[in-house]
Design a protein around this motif. Structure first.
Motif, PDB file in Angstrom:
ATOM      1  N   ALA A 112       0.822  -1.209   0.000  1.00 19.88           N
ATOM      2  CA  ALA A 112       0.000   0.000   0.000  1.00 19.88           C
ATOM      3  C   ALA A 112       0.859   1.263   0.000  1.00 19.88           C
ATOM      4  CB  ALA A 112      -0.931  -0.006   1.205  1.00 19.88           C
ATOM      5  N   GLY A 113       2.180   1.096   0.019  1.00 23.02           N
ATOM      6  CA  GLY A 113       3.093   2.232  -0.072  1.00 23.02           C
ATOM      7  C   GLY A 113       3.515   2.843   1.246  1.00 23.02           C
ATOM      8  N   TYR A 114       3.251   2.172   2.332  1.00 20.32           N
ATOM      9  CA  TYR A 114       3.626   2.703   3.646  1.00 20.32           C
ATOM     10  C   TYR A 114       5.015   2.198   4.046  1.00 20.32           C
ATOM     11  CZ  TYR A 114      -1.074   4.466   4.294  1.00 20.32           C
ATOM     12  OH  TYR A 114      -2.244   5.163   4.160  1.00 20.32           O
ATOM     13  N   PRO A 115       5.777   3.027   4.761  1.00 23.49           N
ATOM     14  CA  PRO A 115       7.151   2.657   5.146  1.00 23.49           C
ATOM     15  C   PRO A 115       7.181   1.767   6.389  1.00 23.49           C
ATOM     16  CG  PRO A 115       6.681   4.856   5.947  1.00 23.49           C
ATOM     17  CD  PRO A 115       5.460   4.404   5.165  1.00 23.49           C
ATOM     18  N   VAL A 116       6.707   0.550   6.223  1.00 23.91           N
ATOM     19  CA  VAL A 116       6.640  -0.372   7.359  1.00 23.91           C
ATOM     20  C   VAL A 116       8.044  -0.831   7.737  1.00 23.91           C
ATOM     21  CG1 VAL A 116       6.127  -2.353   5.859  1.00 23.91           C
ATOM     22  CG2 VAL A 116       5.544  -2.467   8.249  1.00 23.91           C
ATOM     23  N   LYS A 117       8.340  -0.751   9.007  1.00 19.88           N
ATOM     24  CA  LYS A 117       9.639  -1.166   9.537  1.00 19.88           C
ATOM     25  C   LYS A 117       9.585  -2.627   9.978  1.00 19.88           C
ATOM     26  CE  LYS A 117      13.655  -0.793  11.696  1.00 19.88           C
ATOM     27  NZ  LYS A 117      14.872  -0.971  10.967  1.00 19.88           N
ATOM     28  N   ASP A 118       8.549  -2.965  10.742  1.00 17.71           N
ATOM     29  CA  ASP A 118       8.394  -4.355  11.149  1.00 17.71           C
ATOM     30  C   ASP A 118       6.977  -4.626  11.618  1.00 17.71           C
ATOM     31  OD1 ASP A 118       8.307  -3.990  14.162  1.00 17.71           O
ATOM     32  OD2 ASP A 118      10.331  -3.280  13.792  1.00 17.71           O
ATOM     33  N   VAL A 119       6.649  -5.907  11.617  1.00 12.05           N
ATOM     34  CA  VAL A 119       5.378  -6.396  12.148  1.00 12.05           C
ATOM     35  C   VAL A 119       5.708  -7.539  13.094  1.00 12.05           C
ATOM     36  CG1 VAL A 119       3.214  -7.590  11.607  1.00 12.05           C
ATOM     37  CG2 VAL A 119       4.024  -5.743  10.108  1.00 12.05           C
ATOM     38  N   THR A 120       5.166  -7.457  14.289  1.00 14.15           N
ATOM     39  CA  THR A 120       5.291  -8.529  15.265  1.00 14.15           C
ATOM     40  C   THR A 120       3.916  -9.104  15.493  1.00 14.15           C
ATOM     41  OG1 THR A 120       7.202  -7.533  16.335  1.00 14.15           O
ATOM     42  CG2 THR A 120       5.927  -9.089  17.650  1.00 14.15           C
ATOM     43  N   LEU A 121       3.804 -10.415  15.435  1.00 15.61           N
ATOM     44  CA  LEU A 121       2.528 -11.081  15.675  1.00 15.61           C
ATOM     45  C   LEU A 121       2.625 -11.869  16.976  1.00 15.61           C
ATOM     46  CD1 LEU A 121      -0.309 -11.699  14.379  1.00 15.61           C
ATOM     47  CD2 LEU A 121       0.684 -13.941  13.897  1.00 15.61           C
ATOM     48  N   TRP A 122       1.880 -11.418  17.965  1.00 16.82           N
ATOM     49  CA  TRP A 122       1.762 -12.156  19.222  1.00 16.82           C
ATOM     50  C   TRP A 122       0.712 -13.224  19.004  1.00 16.82           C
ATOM     51  CZ3 TRP A 122       4.391 -11.786  23.814  1.00 16.82           C
ATOM     52  CH2 TRP A 122       5.296 -10.730  23.920  1.00 16.82           C
ATOM     53  N   GLU A 123       1.128 -14.483  19.026  1.00 16.21           N
ATOM     54  CA  GLU A 123       0.213 -15.593  18.818  1.00 16.21           C
ATOM     55  C   GLU A 123      -0.447 -16.005  20.140  1.00 16.21           C
ATOM     56  OE1 GLU A 123       0.656 -18.982  15.738  1.00 16.21           O
ATOM     57  OE2 GLU A 123       1.566 -19.710  17.605  1.00 16.21           O
ATOM     58  N   THR A 124       0.294 -15.895  21.213  1.00 11.73           N
ATOM     59  CA  THR A 124      -0.221 -16.136  22.563  1.00 11.73           C
ATOM     60  C   THR A 124       0.340 -15.040  23.457  1.00 11.73           C
ATOM     61  OG1 THR A 124       1.619 -17.488  23.372  1.00 11.73           O
ATOM     62  CG2 THR A 124      -0.131 -18.639  22.147  1.00 11.73           C
ATOM     63  N   GLU A 125       0.022 -15.099  24.737  1.00 16.71           N
ATOM     64  CA  GLU A 125       0.556 -14.100  25.675  1.00 16.71           C
ATOM     65  C   GLU A 125       2.057 -14.194  25.846  1.00 16.71           C
ATOM     66  OE1 GLU A 125      -1.458 -14.112  29.409  1.00 16.71           O
ATOM     67  OE2 GLU A 125      -3.422 -13.828  28.491  1.00 16.71           O
ATOM     68  N   THR A 126       2.652 -15.337  25.495  1.00  9.18           N
ATOM     69  CA  THR A 126       4.081 -15.529  25.731  1.00  9.18           C
ATOM     70  C   THR A 126       4.887 -15.816  24.468  1.00  9.18           C
ATOM     71  OG1 THR A 126       3.765 -17.899  26.168  1.00  9.18           O
ATOM     72  CG2 THR A 126       3.650 -16.404  28.074  1.00  9.18           C
ATOM     73  N   CYS A 127       4.240 -15.875  23.304  1.00 12.84           N
ATOM     74  CA  CYS A 127       4.945 -16.237  22.067  1.00 12.84           C
ATOM     75  C   CYS A 127       4.633 -15.245  20.955  1.00 12.84           C
ATOM     76  CB  CYS A 127       4.535 -17.624  21.610  1.00 12.84           C
ATOM     77  SG  CYS A 127       4.907 -18.926  22.794  1.00 12.84           S
ATOM     78  N   TYR A 128       5.688 -14.786  20.300  1.00 15.71           N
ATOM     79  CA  TYR A 128       5.491 -13.913  19.154  1.00 15.71           C
ATOM     80  C   TYR A 128       6.565 -14.162  18.116  1.00 15.71           C
ATOM     81  CZ  TYR A 128       9.121 -10.848  21.140  1.00 15.71           C
ATOM     82  OH  TYR A 128      10.283 -10.332  21.651  1.00 15.71           O
ATOM     83  N   ALA A 129       6.262 -13.722  16.895  1.00 19.81           N
ATOM     84  CA  ALA A 129       7.208 -13.791  15.776  1.00 19.81           C
ATOM     85  C   ALA A 129       7.180 -12.443  15.081  1.00 19.81           C
ATOM     86  CB  ALA A 129       6.802 -14.898  14.803  1.00 19.81           C
ATOM     87  N   SER A 130       8.301 -12.083  14.459  1.00 24.13           N
ATOM     88  CA  SER A 130       8.407 -10.788  13.789  1.00 24.13           C
ATOM     89  C   SER A 130       8.941 -10.928  12.373  1.00 24.13           C
ATOM     90  CB  SER A 130       9.355  -9.867  14.571  1.00 24.13           C
ATOM     91  OG  SER A 130       8.864  -9.610  15.858  1.00 24.13           O
ATOM     92  N   TYR A 131       8.590  -9.944  11.568  1.00 20.56           N
ATOM     93  CA  TYR A 131       9.147  -9.822  10.222  1.00 20.56           C
ATOM     94  C   TYR A 131       9.475  -8.357  10.017  1.00 20.56           C
ATOM     95  CZ  TYR A 131       9.846 -10.318   5.240  1.00 20.56           C
ATOM     96  OH  TYR A 131      10.412 -10.324   3.978  1.00 20.56           O
ATOM     97  N   SER A 132      10.673  -8.074   9.500  1.00 28.49           N
ATOM     98  CA  SER A 132      11.091  -6.688   9.346  1.00 28.49           C
ATOM     99  C   SER A 132      11.745  -6.441   7.986  1.00 28.49           C
ATOM    100  CB  SER A 132      12.056  -6.290  10.461  1.00 28.49           C
ATOM    101  OG  SER A 132      13.268  -6.973  10.327  1.00 28.49           O
ATOM    102  N   SER A 133      11.915  -5.169   7.703  1.00 31.88           N
ATOM    103  CA  SER A 133      12.527  -4.778   6.430  1.00 31.88           C
ATOM    104  C   SER A 133      14.031  -4.988   6.435  1.00 31.88           C
ATOM    105  CB  SER A 133      12.212  -3.304   6.146  1.00 31.88           C
ATOM    106  OG  SER A 133      12.687  -2.486   7.191  1.00 31.88           O
ATOM    107  N   ARG A 134      14.643  -5.145   7.578  1.00 29.59           N
ATOM    108  CA  ARG A 134      16.083  -5.355   7.663  1.00 29.59           C
ATOM    109  C   ARG A 134      16.404  -6.434   8.648  1.00 29.59           C
ATOM    110  NH1 ARG A 134      15.648   0.247   8.995  1.00 29.59           N
ATOM    111  NH2 ARG A 134      15.290   1.305   7.072  1.00 29.59           N
TER     112      ARG A 134
END
Length: 134
Positions: A112-134
């Motif tokens: 969509a053209g936005y300067p996204v740096k990263d997205v973190t997805l909390w799947e549970t209260e204690t577990c998350y995964a991230s994806y970033s531009s760098r």
């Protein structure tokens, strides 16, 4: 650099194919996506992006595509039964892990053209995964 971060909660179901843990079974999560945008300049209001603008871009898409939906691999043998029963499914070409869902949200924002740096997805209260531009 300036950064703004928006948190969006949603529910989804999934299972992982060719996996030997509990996640091989159909189950659901109350997830939280943490979206961070980054940029060097602010607008005339002194903002990088308005939080409501970010919410509109991401929340509307998540509500339409992911929220209260089953995210399943295209080869999942349960797909025909769920479709026949009229259940919502979002079919992907990869295992719907937290890592891949974070990447999918990231790519939606970037497309969509936005300067996204990263997205973190909390799947549970204690577990998350991230994806970033760098």
């Amino acid at each position: 650099m300036y950064r703004v971060t928006k948190s969006i909660s949603f529910c989804y179901g999934h299972r992982l194919l060719d996996y030997d843990g509990k996640c091989r079974h159909l189950h659901g999560h109350n997830a939280r996506a943490i979206i961070t945008l980054e940029g060097e300049t602010l607008d005339e209001q002194g903002m990088l992006y308005d939080f409501n603008e970010i919410r509109g871009l991401v929340k509307d898409w998540i509500d339409a595509e992911l929220d209260h939906n089953m995210l399943l691999h295209r080869d999942d043998p349960i797909l025909p039964a769920l479709r026949e029963a009229g259940e919502r499914v979002y079919v992907v070409d990869w295992n719907p892990t937290a890592e891949n869902i974070a990447r999918m949200i990231f790519e939606h924002i970037a497309a969509a053209g936005y300067p996204v740096k990263d997205v973190t997805l909390w799947e549970t209260e204690t577990c998350y995964a991230s994806y970033s531009s760098r």
